[in-house]
Write a protein that holds these residues in place. Structure first.
Motif, PDB file in Angstrom:
ATOM      1  N   GLN A  41       0.826  -1.196   0.000  1.00  0.00           N
ATOM      2  CA  GLN A  41       0.000   0.000   0.000  1.00  0.00           C
ATOM      3  C   GLN A  41       0.871   1.260   0.000  1.00  0.00           C
ATOM      4  N   THR A  42       1.930   1.252   0.792  1.00  0.00           N
ATOM      5  CA  THR A  42       2.845   2.386   0.833  1.00  0.00           C
ATOM      6  C   THR A  42       3.522   2.586  -0.513  1.00  0.00           C
ATOM      7  N   ASN A  45       0.978   4.076  -2.914  1.00  0.00           N
ATOM      8  CA  ASN A  45       0.761   5.491  -2.611  1.00  0.00           C
ATOM      9  C   ASN A  45       1.934   6.342  -3.097  1.00  0.00           C
ATOM     10  N   SER A  48       1.752   6.607  -6.900  1.00  0.00           N
ATOM     11  CA  SER A  48       0.726   7.532  -7.375  1.00  0.00           C
ATOM     12  C   SER A  48       1.130   8.978  -7.109  1.00  0.00           C
ATOM     13  N   GLU A  49       1.750   9.257  -5.966  1.00  0.00           N
ATOM     14  CA  GLU A  49       2.215  10.611  -5.679  1.00  0.00           C
ATOM     15  C   GLU A  49       3.304  11.033  -6.653  1.00  0.00           C
TER      16      GLU A  49
END
Length: 110
Positions: A41-42, A45, A48-49
């Motif tokens: 998940q990290t 994220n 995507s950032e």
């Protein structure tokens, strides 16, 4: 990514069973699964950032090019970048107006 075959996994499972025992093995497996899930998940994220920041940088560069041309005779990429930035600005302004309206409604109730 990791080149672990079936037999390597079997050996790891047997060693974990011997070291941890049958009582603690299920909780250890859940803990490892949760950690792996959090890492994935990290990573997603972060990815995507990073993609978002790259897109912002690209739009900024296209806007600079459009400004150099005096906003005249723009190509399709520059026109689409300006349109996308205008839409984003409109969304931000609308969100700000909604927030101001909500805050003024709350203050009137008090």
């Amino acid at each position: 990514m990791l080149d672990i075959g079936f037999w390597e996994l079997v050996i790891i499972a047997v060693l974990a069973l011997v070291v941890l025992g049958p009582e603690r093995l299920p909780s250890a497996a859940r803990s490892i699964a949760k950690t792996v899930r959090n890492l994935k998940q990290t990573a997603n994220n972060l990815k995507s950032e990073l993609n978002h920041e790259l897109r912002v940088s690209e739009l900024h560069q296209q806007l600079k090019e459009a400004e150099k041309k005096g906003m005249q005779g723009l190509n399709d990429k520059e026109n689409s970048a300006i349109k996308e930035l205008e839409e984003a600005a409109a969304e931000v302004n609308q969100g700000y107006k909604n927030l101001v309206n909500e805050n003024s409604d709350k203050s009137e109730k008090n």
